[in-house]
Write an enzyme that holds these catalytic residues in place. Structure first.
Site, mmCIF file in Angstrom:
data_model
loop_
_atom_site.group_PDB
_atom_site.id
_atom_site.type_symbol
_atom_site.label_atom_id
_atom_site.label_comp_id
_atom_site.label_asym_id
_atom_site.label_seq_id
_atom_site.Cartn_x
_atom_site.Cartn_y
_atom_site.Cartn_z
ATOM 1 N N GLY A 11 44.421 -7.343 18.902
ATOM 2 C CA GLY A 11 43.031 -7.696 19.167
ATOM 3 C C GLY A 11 42.453 -8.563 18.060
ATOM 4 N N ARG A 25 45.479 -22.131 2.091
ATOM 5 C CA ARG A 25 45.059 -22.835 0.875
ATOM 6 C C ARG A 25 45.668 -22.219 -0.387
ATOM 7 N NH1 ARG A 25 39.133 -25.595 1.862
ATOM 8 N NH2 ARG A 25 39.815 -26.677 3.759
ATOM 9 N N GLY A 102 46.693 -5.296 13.376
ATOM 10 C CA GLY A 102 46.622 -3.851 13.233
ATOM 11 C C GLY A 102 47.974 -3.176 13.192
ATOM 12 N N ASP A 127 38.401 -1.790 14.295
ATOM 13 C CA ASP A 127 38.372 -0.328 14.377
ATOM 14 C C ASP A 127 38.418 0.379 13.026
ATOM 15 O OD1 ASP A 127 38.215 -0.321 17.139
ATOM 16 O OD2 ASP A 127 40.387 -0.298 17.399
ATOM 17 N N GLY A 185 20.440 5.823 13.219
ATOM 18 C CA GLY A 185 19.623 7.014 13.432
ATOM 19 C C GLY A 185 19.878 7.710 14.745
ATOM 20 N N ARG A 211 9.824 19.783 21.029
ATOM 21 C CA ARG A 211 8.928 19.496 19.911
ATOM 22 C C ARG A 211 8.226 18.147 20.072
ATOM 23 N NH1 ARG A 211 13.945 18.242 17.031
ATOM 24 N NH2 ARG A 211 13.827 16.098 16.204
ATOM 25 N N LYS A 214 10.453 12.083 22.711
ATOM 26 C CA LYS A 214 10.476 11.476 24.028
ATOM 27 C C LYS A 214 11.733 10.640 24.319
ATOM 28 C CE LYS A 214 6.324 13.003 24.940
ATOM 29 N NZ LYS A 214 6.119 14.082 25.939
ATOM 30 N N HIS A 215 12.514 10.318 23.309
ATOM 31 C CA HIS A 215 13.696 9.479 23.536
ATOM 32 C C HIS A 215 14.816 9.899 22.584
ATOM 33 C CE1 HIS A 215 11.901 7.439 20.042
ATOM 34 N NE2 HIS A 215 13.131 7.051 19.777
#
Length: 319
Positions: A11, A25, A102, A127, A185, A211, A214-215
């Site tokens: 990848g 170089r 990899g 990864d 977060g 508490r 909302k999201h």
């Protein structure tokens, strides 16, 4: 040693071009002829090889992907395929090879070294799953791409009071999920290296909802399972409005960060130094900001691990 080759395999990752530039170089600086092998081991077998000059790698340090292109090659896993590749190396007089990629790429480099062609592996994968190095080329760029996506999705999650499940790359390694989740977060991070119970995720979401939260943002490494399926389960078990975003291959592209450009330049140049010193069957890396090299066979035998203290911290901070 007067002639070396360089190829990229597996990848693609942002910073591969910077590594190619460094190999070319650095090699020319020390009087070597450097040959680019196009399309990875597949191109080695078919002889897609061209001498590279200083100008060949001009104006590429800031570009994502790889100018040498890349391909996976099942044929090179066979003795017959390896012999075909060796015939091409002999034809062009190439005495050593730098392989950027990899674990699978490293295995090919190991095989060529066993056949008498010194190879040095350079860790190029988003990864961050190569043992023996703190960071792989492309990880930092991919990480920042994911963080930008998380920040934008959070704006919508906040506005619509939704739960968002974001699936990121990481089939066998959770570094992208862990680092981006901690930096973004996220309330929950799911990685292959740690078991989880869907009930624990549901309890955390419900506690937050009680508490007044909302999201929520949930980061899922693809190796854990389908983000879509996890999102459906959450919706069924909570009745919260839930959406899923699968970031996919956007994580592999883009201009490499300054960190990845510098890392790639250092590792590419160091690989050439090893070949000049007659060392093959090695792979380079960076540990505690110091360049290191290891035996490829030993690295291939080591399992990938994540920083469990970071995982523990992510849970503590998302309480």
């Amino acid at each position: 040693m007067k002639k070396i080759g360089v190829l990229t395999s597996g990848g693609d990752s942002p910073g591969m071009n910077a590594a190619i530039r460094a190999v070319v170089r650095k090699g020319i600086f020390h009087g070597l002829e450097v040959y680019g092998i196009y399309n990875g081991y597949s191109g080695l077998i078919s002889g897609k090889i061209q001498k590279l000059e200083l100008g060949s790698v001009g104006d590429i340090i800031h570009r994502g992907g790889t100018m040498l292109y890349t391909a996976r090659c099942e044929e090179f896993k066979t003795i017959e395929g390896q012999k075909k590749g060796i015939e091409q190396l002999k034809k062009f007089g190439i005495e050593g090879l730098v392989v950027i990629g990899g674990n699978g790429s490293y295995m090919g480099a190991k095989k060529l070294t066993e056949h008498g062609y010194p190879c040095v592996g350079v860790p190029g994968t988003i990864d961050n799953d190569i043992p023996g190095t703190d960071y792989t080329i492309g990880f930092d760029t991919a990480l920042n791409t994911v963080i930008q996506a998380i920040d934008k999705i959070r704006d919508t999650a906040t506005s619509h009071e939704r739960t968002y499940v974001i699936e990121v790359m990481g089939r066998d390694a959770g570094d992208i999920a862990l680092w981006s989740g901690l930096a973004g977060g996220a309330e929950t991070i799911l990685i292959p290296e740690a078991d989880f119970k869907i009930e624990e995720i549901i309890d955390r979401l419900k506690r937050g909802h009680e508490r007044g939260k909302k999201h929520s943002i949930i980061i899922v490494a693809e190796g854990v399972g389908s983000g879509v399926e996890i999102g459906q389960k959450i919706k069924e078990m909570t009745n919260f409005e839930t959406r899923v975003s699968v970031l996919g291959h956007i994580q592999r592209g883009g201009s490499p960060t300054a960190f990845d450009r510098v890392l790639a330049s250092r590792l590419g140049a160091y690989a050439v130094e090893l070949l000049l010193n007659g060392k093959g069957g090695r792979c380079v890396g960076i540990q505690n900001n110091q360049l290191v090299d290891h035996d490829i066979l030993e690295i291939l035998d080591q399992p990938h691990t994540v920083d469990k203290s970071m995982y523990k911290l992510s849970k503590e901070l998302s309480i």
